[in-house]
Design an enzyme around this catalytic site. Structure first.
Site, PDB file in Angstrom:
ATOM      1  N   LYS A  15     -54.532  39.473  76.015  1.00 48.95           N
ATOM      2  CA  LYS A  15     -55.434  38.262  75.773  1.00 48.95           C
ATOM      3  C   LYS A  15     -54.970  37.040  76.472  1.00 48.95           C
ATOM      4  O   LYS A  15     -54.338  37.198  77.582  1.00 48.95           O
ATOM      5  CB  LYS A  15     -55.414  38.089  74.264  1.00 48.95           C
ATOM      6  CG  LYS A  15     -55.577  39.347  73.459  1.00 48.95           C
ATOM      7  CD  LYS A  15     -56.080  39.267  72.055  1.00 48.95           C
ATOM      8  CE  LYS A  15     -56.191  40.439  71.388  1.00 48.95           C
ATOM      9  NZ  LYS A  15     -57.165  40.690  70.445  1.00 48.95           N
ATOM     10  N   HIS A  98     -65.082  43.295  75.811  1.00 44.65           N
ATOM     11  CA  HIS A  98     -64.192  42.937  74.980  1.00 44.65           C
ATOM     12  C   HIS A  98     -65.043  42.099  73.621  1.00 44.65           C
ATOM     13  O   HIS A  98     -65.651  41.338  74.183  1.00 44.65           O
ATOM     14  CB  HIS A  98     -62.998  42.223  75.236  1.00 44.65           C
ATOM     15  CG  HIS A  98     -62.060  42.454  73.952  1.00 44.65           C
ATOM     16  ND1 HIS A  98     -61.881  41.617  73.129  1.00 44.65           N
ATOM     17  CD2 HIS A  98     -60.987  43.263  73.905  1.00 44.65           C
ATOM     18  CE1 HIS A  98     -60.995  41.878  72.463  1.00 44.65           C
ATOM     19  NE2 HIS A  98     -60.510  42.788  72.745  1.00 44.65           N
ATOM     20  N   GLU A 170     -63.801  49.995  69.717  1.00 46.17           N
ATOM     21  CA  GLU A 170     -62.959  48.965  68.906  1.00 46.17           C
ATOM     22  C   GLU A 170     -63.796  48.432  68.013  1.00 46.17           C
ATOM     23  O   GLU A 170     -64.584  47.188  67.980  1.00 46.17           O
ATOM     24  CB  GLU A 170     -62.643  47.577  70.003  1.00 46.17           C
ATOM     25  CG  GLU A 170     -61.761  48.115  70.932  1.00 46.17           C
ATOM     26  CD  GLU A 170     -60.763  47.059  71.412  1.00 46.17           C
ATOM     27  OE1 GLU A 170     -59.508  47.332  71.626  1.00 46.17           O
ATOM     28  OE2 GLU A 170     -61.261  46.109  71.884  1.00 46.17           O
TER      29      GLU A 170
HETATM   30  C1  PEP Z   1     -57.680  44.234  71.301  1.00 51.41           C
HETATM   31  O1  PEP Z   1     -57.363  43.136  71.807  1.00 51.41           O
HETATM   32  O2  PEP Z   1     -58.468  44.961  72.007  1.00 51.41           O
HETATM   33  C2  PEP Z   1     -56.991  44.772  70.381  1.00 51.41           C
HETATM   34  C3  PEP Z   1     -57.172  45.972  69.757  1.00 51.41           C
HETATM   35  O3  PEP Z   1     -56.094  43.695  69.574  1.00 51.41           O
HETATM   36  P1  PEP Z   1     -55.365  44.278  68.379  1.00 51.41           P
HETATM   37  O4  PEP Z   1     -54.731  45.294  68.632  1.00 51.41           O
HETATM   38  O5  PEP Z   1     -54.448  42.941  68.353  1.00 51.41           O
HETATM   39  O6  PEP Z   1     -56.040  44.517  67.110  1.00 51.41           O
END
Ligand code: PEP
Length: 255
Positions: A15, A98, A170
């Protein structure tokens, strides 16, 4: 479906974290910890860290990715970076779609489709993110949401190009919140995605495609998540910034 025909991919999404100097430190610490990894390892770093990351990872098993790219090759798009620019630098992977890009920066299913097209045209591998908001899960429309996101993003992607697509499931409610989907919830969504790929392409493509889980994966829950039959790796946010934790996840994916 046989998991052995797929190599897991663990990708760190840094990030908006780490300066170039910090990138050198983090990657140098990581290198010895994951040098015998039995999975592919990628670090997706901020644009300004790409050159440093490429230099630090030369001759290692760590690959470098970006976190977004524009769909045009060049032009009047102040502040944007094109896929061909990334490719020329030697960047091999790019995260597209994302949820933070969709939520805060106006990415839509159509821009995700265009960015995916540009990345493939440049020869990069795309980590294509899909996932539902909490309200959508509560309304029981998770599969509908994922299905729409994938059908649009993959609209122009051919059977052959699918080799260059990694899908990251995700759930938005699990990203950066510390709330992980249960291994069963994550596997159920990944299994659904694999089935969708078999419908959109064919059974062989569905068997081969790497489908990651992302959302608060960490050193403690990685084993359980990664042992699920349809989870082929992870997209890791917070835990990718802690070398020991990231290395533990890589180890869990290496069995
Ligand atoms: C991401 O940024 O894709 C993510 C899964 O973040 P985290 O592992 O912090 O939840």
């Amino acid at each position: 479906m046989n998991k052995d025909c797929r190599k897991a991919v663990i990708a760190g999404n840094w990030k908006m974290n780490k300066t170039p100097a910090e990138t050198t430190g983090l990657i140098n610490d990581l290198k010895p910890l994951i040098k015998n990894a039995g999975c592919d390892v990628v670090v997706c770093v901020p644009y300004v860290d790409l050159q440093t990351a490429l230099e630090c990872t030369q001759g290692t098993n760590i690959k470098v990715g970006a976190q977004n790219c524009h769909w045009e090759k060049s032009g009047a798009f102040t502040g944007e970076i094109s896929a061909s620019m990334l490719k020329e630098m030697g960047v091999q992977y790019v995260i597209i779609g994302h949820s933070e890009r969709r939520t805060y920066f106006g990415d839509t299913d159509l821009t995700v489709k265009s960015r995916t097209r540009a990345a493939l045209d440049s020869g990069m591998t795309v980590i294509l993110c899909v996932g539902e908001y909490l309200e959508q899960r509560e309304q029981d429309i998770t599969f509908e949401v994922i299905s729409t996101q994938l059908k649009i993003a993959l609209d122009s992607v051919t059977d052959k190009e699918l080799d260059k697509i990694i899908i990251a499931y995700e759930p938005v409610w699990a990203i950066g919140t510390g709330k992980t989907a249960t291994a069963q919830q994550a596997n159920e969504a990944n299994k659904f995605i694999r089935h969708l790929i078999s419908q959109l392409y064919n059974k062989d493509a569905a068997e081969k495609i790497v489908i990651q889980y992302g959302g608060s994966m960490n050193a403690s829950n990685a084993d359980e998540l990664l042992s699920q039959p349809d989870i082929d790796g992870g997209l890791i946010g917070g835990a990718s910034l802690k070398t020991e934790d990231f290395a533990s996840i890589v180890k869990a994916a290496s069995v």
